[in-house]
Design a protein around this motif. Structure first.
Motif, PDB file in Angstrom:
ATOM      1  N   ARG A  94       0.863  -1.194   0.000  1.00  0.00           N
ATOM      2  CA  ARG A  94       0.000   0.000   0.000  1.00  0.00           C
ATOM      3  C   ARG A  94       0.891   1.234   0.000  1.00  0.00           C
ATOM      4  O   ARG A  94       1.921   1.262   0.683  1.00  0.00           O
ATOM      5  CB  ARG A  94      -0.879   0.017   1.256  1.00  0.00           C
ATOM      6  N   ASN A  96       2.089   4.641   1.217  1.00  0.00           N
ATOM      7  CA  ASN A  96       2.047   5.345   2.489  1.00  0.00           C
ATOM      8  C   ASN A  96       2.615   6.749   2.257  1.00  0.00           C
ATOM      9  O   ASN A  96       3.760   6.895   1.813  1.00  0.00           O
ATOM     10  CB  ASN A  96       2.885   4.574   3.523  1.00  0.00           C
ATOM     11  N   LYS A  97       1.815   7.758   2.553  1.00  0.00           N
ATOM     12  CA  LYS A  97       2.239   9.147   2.282  1.00  0.00           C
ATOM     13  C   LYS A  97       3.486   9.536   3.067  1.00  0.00           C
ATOM     14  O   LYS A  97       4.356  10.236   2.554  1.00  0.00           O
ATOM     15  CB  LYS A  97       1.100  10.120   2.577  1.00  0.00           C
ATOM     16  N   HIS A  98       3.571   9.084   4.312  1.00  0.00           N
ATOM     17  CA  HIS A  98       4.743   9.418   5.130  1.00  0.00           C
ATOM     18  C   HIS A  98       6.001   8.775   4.545  1.00  0.00           C
ATOM     19  O   HIS A  98       7.046   9.428   4.423  1.00  0.00           O
ATOM     20  CB  HIS A  98       4.523   8.980   6.580  1.00  0.00           C
ATOM     21  N   SER A 128      10.318   6.384  10.154  1.00  0.00           N
ATOM     22  CA  SER A 128       9.166   5.620   9.642  1.00  0.00           C
ATOM     23  C   SER A 128       8.290   5.098  10.772  1.00  0.00           C
ATOM     24  O   SER A 128       7.091   4.886  10.588  1.00  0.00           O
ATOM     25  CB  SER A 128       9.649   4.433   8.795  1.00  0.00           C
ATOM     26  N   SER A 130       8.500   2.175  11.983  1.00  0.00           N
ATOM     27  CA  SER A 130       8.253   0.756  11.716  1.00  0.00           C
ATOM     28  C   SER A 130       9.299  -0.114  12.379  1.00  0.00           C
ATOM     29  O   SER A 130      10.355   0.352  12.785  1.00  0.00           O
ATOM     30  CB  SER A 130       8.286   0.503  10.200  1.00  0.00           C
ATOM     31  N   SER A 168       3.839  -1.551   3.484  1.00  0.00           N
ATOM     32  CA  SER A 168       3.629  -0.183   3.001  1.00  0.00           C
ATOM     33  C   SER A 168       4.874   0.290   2.275  1.00  0.00           C
ATOM     34  O   SER A 168       5.991  -0.126   2.596  1.00  0.00           O
ATOM     35  CB  SER A 168       3.353   0.764   4.163  1.00  0.00           C
TER      36      SER A 168
END
Length: 184
Positions: A94, A96-98, A128, A130, A168
């Motif tokens: 997907r 992810n804008k960030h 991030s 993550s 993402s």
């Protein structure tokens, strides 16, 4: 009127065809004085400038971004990577804008320095939020499918695109520098 006769005046103002040229329709008598000719030229120029600054950017922005908010190069690359992942039974990524902002900053940094690098990867990873991230960078591939093929035929880059942990992605191209930054 043939397509070669269409000008900004035909898009933005009233016009009529007069002796194979487009002329603005004026509600007053057309004289032949030099003042009238100067006024006509100024009016035509102002309409052309108005169209250029207001209409053209609007039309360009309408067709330059995909539903993901990515320009065409990145959209094609994103779709190809997801097709590849689907082929090997991995879930699609997907946007992810960030992560895309982080990728864009890195692509811009490489563009500014005129060299490929993974400089500051740990900083992007921390930013991030993550638990795991991977990154591919590329340069000088004019077509997105050529960039994809270069990554696919490189073992480390291929493993990054097919990493089962990532969900993402951020993709960005600045000049001829591309960053694929993907995280869990």
């Amino acid at each position: 009127m043939t397509p070669t006769n269409i000008s900004a005046t035909s898009l933005c103002g009233n016009h009529r065809k007069d002796k194979d040229t487009l002329q603005l329709a004026f509600p007053f008598h057309r004289g032949t004085t030099s003042n009238h000719l100067i006024l006509m030229r100024i009016l035509k120029l102002s309409i052309l400038v108005s169209c250029f600054f207001f209409v053209c950017p609007i039309l360009a922005s309408c067709r330059s971004l995909s539903s993901h908010g990515l320009p065409p190069y990145e959209t094609t690359l994103f779709n190809q990577i997801n097709t590849y992942r689907k082929f090997v039974d991995l879930p699609p990524l997907r946007i992810n804008k960030h992560l895309t902002r982080l990728a864009r900053r890195h692509s811009f940094s490489m563009f500014r320095q005129k060299r490929l690098s993974h400089a500051n990867f740990k900083t992007r990873f921390r930013q991030s939020g993550s638990r795991s991230c991977v990154e591919n960078v590329g340069h000088n591939h004019s077509a997105p499918l050529k960039q994809f093929d270069a990554w696919r035929t490189s073992q480390g880059h291929d493993e990054n695109m097919l990493n089962p942990e990532i969900r993402s992605v951020g993709l960005a191209k600045v000049g001829s520098f591309v960053t694929f930054f993907a995280c869990h």
